[in-house]
Design a protein around this motif. Structure first.
Motif, short mmCIF file in Angstrom:
data_model
loop_
_atom_site.label_atom_id
_atom_site.label_comp_id
_atom_site.label_asym_id
_atom_site.label_seq_id
_atom_site.Cartn_x
_atom_site.Cartn_y
_atom_site.Cartn_z
N GLN A 1 51.60 165.57 118.07
CA GLN A 1 50.17 165.77 118.28
C GLN A 1 49.35 165.17 117.14
O GLN A 1 48.27 164.61 117.36
CB GLN A 1 49.86 167.26 118.44
CG GLN A 1 50.36 167.82 119.74
CD GLN A 1 50.18 169.32 119.84
OE1 GLN A 1 49.88 170.00 118.86
NE2 GLN A 1 50.35 169.86 121.04
N ILE B 1 49.35 161.42 117.76
CA ILE B 1 48.49 161.09 118.90
C ILE B 1 47.02 161.19 118.50
O ILE B 1 46.20 160.36 118.90
CB ILE B 1 48.81 161.99 120.10
CG1 ILE B 1 50.16 161.60 120.68
CG2 ILE B 1 47.73 161.91 121.17
CD1 ILE B 1 50.71 162.56 121.71
N ALA B 2 46.68 162.18 117.70
CA ALA B 2 45.29 162.32 117.24
C ALA B 2 44.88 161.10 116.41
O ALA B 2 43.77 160.58 116.56
CB ALA B 2 45.14 163.59 116.41
N PHE C 1 46.21 157.97 116.50
CA PHE C 1 46.12 156.77 117.35
C PHE C 1 44.95 156.88 118.31
O PHE C 1 44.26 155.89 118.58
CB PHE C 1 47.43 156.55 118.11
CG PHE C 1 48.59 156.24 117.21
CD1 PHE C 1 48.49 155.31 116.19
CD2 PHE C 1 49.80 156.89 117.38
CE1 PHE C 1 49.56 155.02 115.36
CE2 PHE C 1 50.88 156.61 116.56
CZ PHE C 1 50.76 155.67 115.54
N GLY C 2 44.73 158.09 118.84
CA GLY C 2 43.59 158.29 119.74
C GLY C 2 42.26 158.08 119.03
O GLY C 2 41.33 157.50 119.58
N SER C 3 42.19 158.55 117.79
CA SER C 3 40.98 158.35 116.99
C SER C 3 40.72 156.87 116.77
O SER C 3 39.59 156.40 116.89
CB SER C 3 41.15 159.08 115.65
OG SER C 3 40.16 158.72 114.75
N SER C 4 41.76 156.14 116.48
CA SER C 4 41.62 154.70 116.28
C SER C 4 41.18 154.02 117.57
O SER C 4 40.34 153.10 117.56
CB SER C 4 42.95 154.11 115.81
OG SER C 4 42.82 152.75 115.52
N MET C 5 41.72 154.47 118.69
CA MET C 5 41.35 153.89 119.98
C MET C 5 39.88 154.16 120.29
O MET C 5 39.15 153.26 120.70
CB MET C 5 42.23 154.48 121.08
CG MET C 5 41.90 153.97 122.47
SD MET C 5 42.86 154.77 123.75
CE MET C 5 42.16 156.42 123.74
N LEU C 6 39.44 155.40 120.09
CA LEU C 6 38.06 155.74 120.40
C LEU C 6 37.07 155.08 119.45
O LEU C 6 36.08 154.50 119.89
CB LEU C 6 37.87 157.26 120.35
CG LEU C 6 38.54 158.05 121.46
CD1 LEU C 6 38.38 159.55 121.21
CD2 LEU C 6 37.95 157.68 122.81
N ILE D 1 42.66 162.02 112.02
CA ILE D 1 41.46 161.48 112.66
C ILE D 1 40.74 160.51 111.71
O ILE D 1 40.34 159.42 112.10
CB ILE D 1 40.54 162.61 113.15
CG1 ILE D 1 41.24 163.37 114.29
CG2 ILE D 1 39.17 162.08 113.57
CD1 ILE D 1 40.57 164.66 114.68
N GLY E 1 42.63 157.31 111.60
CA GLY E 1 42.37 156.45 112.75
C GLY E 1 41.06 155.69 112.60
O GLY E 1 40.98 154.50 112.93
N SER F 1 40.62 151.55 112.18
CA SER F 1 39.67 150.75 112.96
C SER F 1 38.79 149.91 112.05
O SER F 1 38.54 148.73 112.35
CB SER F 1 38.80 151.67 113.82
OG SER F 1 39.58 152.35 114.76
#
Length: 124
Positions: A33, A36-37, A39-44, A89, A92, A96
């Motif tokens: 988790q 994922i947080a 990588f998800g933060s980087s994606m967003l 977060i 990420g 970015s």
């Protein structure tokens, strides 16, 4: 050159983060988790950060990367899950910035110099 050092620093810590989290007593699910947080933060934020750097100031975005990445690294010293989550977060967001701001700043400065040389008839 700083961008290369920053990228290398980011890559070098990668293999050790999982081990660090496991030494804090977290299981695979919690560690997953956290990742994922990040990588998800980087994606967003990756979709937003590049355009913000272009609209605001690219150099400021690079300095912001340094500050956010330092904060992300500081959170790794805490064994508290919530603090680590905030750190992932922030990591990420920093990733970015690393993958957009430095390159766009370099290109903008190159274009600025090339334009000034063209305007002063150095190339003609």
């Amino acid at each position: 050159m700083f961008c290369v050092a920053a990228t290398a620093g980011d890559w070098l810590q990668g293999p050790y983060v999982y081990y660090l989290y496991s030494t804090y007593g977290f299981g695979k699910r919690d560690i997953g988790q956290l990742f994922i947080a990040g990588f998800g933060s980087s994606m967003l934020f990756g979709t937003i950060v590049g355009s913000l750097a272009d609209k605001q100031d690219r150099k400021r975005a690079c300095v912001t990367y340094c500050i956010v990445y330092i904060l992300s690294c500081i959170t790794k010293h805490s064994p508290q899950y919530r603090v680590l989550m905030v750190g992932r977060i922030l990591g990420g967001i920093a990733t970015s910035l690393l993958n957009s701001a430095f390159e766009s700043w370099l290109i903008a400065e190159h274009n600025k110099i090339e334009h000034s040389l063209t305007q002063s008839n150095v190339w003609l």
